[in-house]
Write a protein that holds these residues in place. Sequence first.
Motif, short mmCIF file in Angstrom:
data_model
loop_
_atom_site.label_atom_id
_atom_site.label_comp_id
_atom_site.label_asym_id
_atom_site.label_seq_id
_atom_site.Cartn_x
_atom_site.Cartn_y
_atom_site.Cartn_z
N LEU A 8 -6.03 15.10 4.47
CA LEU A 8 -6.51 14.08 3.56
C LEU A 8 -5.37 13.18 3.14
N SER A 9 -5.75 11.98 2.73
CA SER A 9 -4.74 11.02 2.33
C SER A 9 -5.23 10.25 1.11
N LEU A 10 -4.28 9.79 0.33
CA LEU A 10 -4.55 8.97 -0.84
C LEU A 10 -3.92 7.60 -0.60
N HIS A 11 -4.74 6.55 -0.70
CA HIS A 11 -4.25 5.20 -0.56
C HIS A 11 -4.27 4.51 -1.92
N ILE B 63 0.83 -1.20 0.00
CA ILE B 63 0.00 0.00 0.00
C ILE B 63 0.88 1.26 0.00
N SER B 64 0.49 2.22 -0.82
CA SER B 64 1.13 3.54 -0.79
C SER B 64 0.14 4.50 -0.13
N ILE B 65 0.65 5.29 0.81
CA ILE B 65 -0.20 6.28 1.49
C ILE B 65 0.47 7.64 1.36
N LEU B 66 -0.23 8.53 0.66
CA LEU B 66 0.28 9.90 0.49
C LEU B 66 -0.60 10.84 1.31
N ASN B 67 0.05 11.77 1.98
CA ASN B 67 -0.66 12.64 2.92
C ASN B 67 -0.65 14.10 2.49
N CYS B 68 -1.66 14.81 2.96
CA CYS B 68 -1.82 16.22 2.60
C CYS B 68 -2.53 16.93 3.75
N THR C 27 -8.12 5.25 -3.12
CA THR C 27 -9.11 5.71 -2.13
C THR C 27 -8.59 6.99 -1.50
N VAL C 28 -9.47 7.98 -1.42
CA VAL C 28 -9.10 9.22 -0.74
C VAL C 28 -9.92 9.30 0.55
N PHE C 29 -9.23 9.66 1.63
CA PHE C 29 -9.85 9.83 2.94
C PHE C 29 -9.73 11.29 3.35
N LEU C 30 -10.81 11.83 3.91
CA LEU C 30 -10.81 13.22 4.36
C LEU C 30 -11.16 13.27 5.84
N ASN C 31 -10.30 13.91 6.62
CA ASN C 31 -10.56 14.14 8.04
C ASN C 31 -10.65 15.65 8.24
N LYS C 32 -11.89 16.14 8.25
CA LYS C 32 -12.09 17.60 8.29
C LYS C 32 -11.62 18.20 9.60
N SER C 33 -11.83 17.50 10.69
CA SER C 33 -11.44 18.07 11.98
C SER C 33 -9.93 18.24 12.07
N ALA C 34 -9.20 17.33 11.44
CA ALA C 34 -7.74 17.42 11.44
C ALA C 34 -7.21 18.20 10.25
N LYS C 35 -8.11 18.58 9.33
CA LYS C 35 -7.72 19.24 8.08
C LYS C 35 -6.65 18.42 7.37
#
Lengths: 114, 112
Positions: B73-76, B18-23, B63-71
């Motif tokens: 997002l990540s791409l898996h 798995i590759s996980i890219l963060n933003c 798959t993109v995940f969004l965590n609004k409270s933490a501002k």
Amino acid sequence: DTAVSQTPKYLVTQMGNDKSIKCEQNLGHDTMYWYKQDSKKFLKIMFSYNNKELIINETVPNRFSPKSPDKAHLNLHINSLELGDSAVYFCASSLRGPEGQPQHFGDGTRLSIL
Amino acid sequence: DQQVKQNSPSLSVQEGRISILNCDYTNSMFDYFLWYKKYPAEGPTFLISISSIKDKNEDGRFTVFLNKSAKHLSLHIVPSQPGDSAVYFCAASAWGAQKLVFGQGTRLTINP
């Protein structure tokens, strides 16, 4: 069948010259953009046009003048080129403004000022 | 003031893993987020997007995940393939702002 095409791909010229970059999209999109990618690799918006009307001018020097003869074309003319103008310039388009719409990019024009 | 940040300039992953890219972003007005992939001498290519009303969006291996409270997002990418080696940009827009704001990119290398 290129969706967003820009010419030329490479442009090498001297300081003080005037040059133009052309962009055309065949996607039927309403909105077109110019971005600049500098040496630090940041992609930054310069201009956006919606149906030939200027929507955004992101504090770009007035040596840069975009022209949109129709909604499928957005050209960029640069006067009195400076060393700091060396960058890769990307044209993009989207169906409407960027809200909820992905932008489609051309392959870029690498501008080098000698 | 960089409103969208990708703090990892590069990432190396074994093929099949798995590759996980963060933003991370700072502007709470952003409500639409995108990931782009870029090969050398080509323009960015749209990969996947997510609006702020969702916390996950999936498209095949991406798959993109969004965590609004933490501002955040990540791409898996699962499983990672050699053709995934590229620079990945995250971008964000706020309703009415008429522009995308990009991060500085993460270079992903998939090792065989």
